[in-house]
Write a protein that holds these residues in place. Structure first.
Motif, mmCIF file in Angstrom:
data_model
loop_
_atom_site.group_PDB
_atom_site.id
_atom_site.type_symbol
_atom_site.label_atom_id
_atom_site.label_comp_id
_atom_site.label_asym_id
_atom_site.label_seq_id
_atom_site.Cartn_x
_atom_site.Cartn_y
_atom_site.Cartn_z
ATOM 1 N N GLN A 50 -6.034 -6.287 0.901
ATOM 2 C CA GLN A 50 -5.146 -5.483 0.053
ATOM 3 C C GLN A 50 -4.275 -6.415 -0.772
ATOM 4 O O GLN A 50 -3.840 -7.453 -0.276
ATOM 5 N N SER A 83 1.269 -7.226 -4.240
ATOM 6 C CA SER A 83 2.045 -7.326 -5.480
ATOM 7 C C SER A 83 1.510 -8.457 -6.341
ATOM 8 O O SER A 83 0.950 -9.436 -5.830
ATOM 9 N N CYS A 121 0.711 -13.757 -6.618
ATOM 10 C CA CYS A 121 -0.073 -12.648 -6.051
ATOM 11 C C CYS A 121 0.017 -12.717 -4.528
ATOM 12 O O CYS A 121 -0.348 -13.735 -3.927
ATOM 13 N N THR A 135 -6.604 -11.782 -13.533
ATOM 14 C CA THR A 135 -6.960 -10.887 -12.429
ATOM 15 C C THR A 135 -6.821 -11.643 -11.122
ATOM 16 O O THR A 135 -7.366 -12.733 -10.962
ATOM 17 N N ARG A 174 -7.884 -11.649 -7.336
ATOM 18 C CA ARG A 174 -8.960 -11.079 -6.521
ATOM 19 C C ARG A 174 -8.855 -11.624 -5.095
ATOM 20 O O ARG A 174 -8.713 -12.835 -4.896
ATOM 21 N N GLU A 209 -8.881 -6.131 -6.157
ATOM 22 C CA GLU A 209 -8.486 -6.786 -7.399
ATOM 23 C C GLU A 209 -7.282 -6.084 -8.005
ATOM 24 O O GLU A 209 -7.090 -4.890 -7.804
ATOM 25 N N ARG A 210 -6.478 -6.856 -8.762
ATOM 26 C CA ARG A 210 -5.403 -6.260 -9.552
ATOM 27 C C ARG A 210 -5.226 -7.071 -10.828
ATOM 28 O O ARG A 210 -5.180 -8.298 -10.798
ATOM 29 N N ASP A 234 -0.639 -5.068 -15.459
ATOM 30 C CA ASP A 234 -1.377 -4.003 -14.800
ATOM 31 C C ASP A 234 -1.829 -2.967 -15.815
ATOM 32 O O ASP A 234 -1.612 -3.100 -17.018
#
Length: 301
Positions: A151, A154, A174, A223, A225, A234-235, A239
């Motif tokens: 997960q 942030s 991250c 990104t 990952r 991934e985020r 955003d």
């Protein structure tokens, strides 16, 4: 959820006095239980009564991390009738017994397990008289292991340098979580892995933080990952909302430029048509202004 390595404690053989050899009591547990985050887990524990009848109180206690702390779950029931209600089942609670102590069922139900639940648990059952088992309780250990897919908690820009040896003015940070601990990979806007993967540090149990240099004025898009054997996550940064705002703003500016360009072209074409209509055509004479004198004559009577 899977159970492993069932083990049995036979008090008749290990701790009972020889005079109580006719009464055989056993506690059986799953020494290791594995579950996935968000699922319900059952820590299997039971005991079997011997020939000696017991109609007193049975108290079930579950302890965590240490063998002698205060129990986080406890319930008691009189062993005189299995028809009465079972007070050890607590609907909706995080912890509840998954059975009836009057039938030797002591298993603990943990609803929606989380990484914080990982560790040692102790199943304990107590009776009124020490003579029943040679002592007043039985207790055994169970280890709970929780699998957790990666997960991303942030992704944000920070000014504090993640690497003290770096002169980067800002960093993109991250924070990820999972069990086993996931690997962090940074990707560019074109989905290529960055050559500089920055620095990764553990930030807590089952968590780690990764940082890469970031130049906000260049409107960089990265990104984060996170990967493990259980999956990936991934985020994007900025955003979805931030990127959408940027695209909307860029689209608005582009629309404004196109609109102004169209208006200018229209005005230029209109001006040319007006100039063309005001100029004489081939073979035509220009209009000439003719002046004439006007004399006023006064009337006399």
């Amino acid at each position: 959820m899977t159970g492993a390595a069932l083990k049995t404690l036979d008090l008749n053989m290990q701790v009972w006095p020889s005079s109580l050899g006719s009464a055989s009591w056993k506690m059986t547990v799953s020494s290791v239980v594995t579950a996935s985050r968000g699922e319900d887990a059952v820590l299997s524990c039971s005991f079997a009564a011997g020939e000696e009848a017991y109609s007193g109180m049975i108290t079930v206690k579950w302890l965590a991390r240490e063998q002698k702390p205060a129990p986080f779950f406890q319930c008691s029931v009189k062993n005189d009738s299995v028809e009465a209600a079972n007070p050890c089942k607590v609907p909706g609670s995080k912890y509840s017994l998954n059975g009836d102590p009057r039938r030797g069922e002591l298993s603990l139900l943990i609803r929606k397990v989380q990484l914080a639940d990982i560790g040692a648990f102790f199943c304990r059952v107590e009776v009124d008289k020490a003579i029943t088992w040679g002592r007043k309780y039985l207790q055994q250990k169970i280890d709970l292991y929780v699998n957790a897919a990666p997960q991303i908690l942030s992704v944000s820009v920070v000014e504090t340098p993640c690497n003290q040896d770096s002169s980067a003015p800002s960093w993109l940070q991250c924070e990820v979580e999972g069990n086993p601990l996931p690997k962090v990979i940074w990707l560019s806007a074109s989905r290529r892995q960055l050559e500089n993967q920055g620095l990764t540090l553990e930030s807590g149990p089952y968590r780690q933080t990764s940082c890469v240099p970031y130049l906000a004025e260049e409107a960089q898009v990265f990104t984060c990952r996170a990967e493990s054997r259980l999956g990936d996550a991934e985020r994007l940064f900025p955003d979805g909302d931030g990127l959408r705002i940027i695209l909307i703003m860029c689209g608005g500016v582009l629309l404004m430029i196109v609109t102004v360009t169209v208006i200018l072209i229209y005005c230029l074409k209109k001006n040319r048509r007006q100039q063309s209509s005001n100029s004489p055509t081939d073979g035509a004479q220009e209009l000439q202004i003719v002046y004439s004198a006007i004399t006023f004559t006064s009337l006399r009577r």
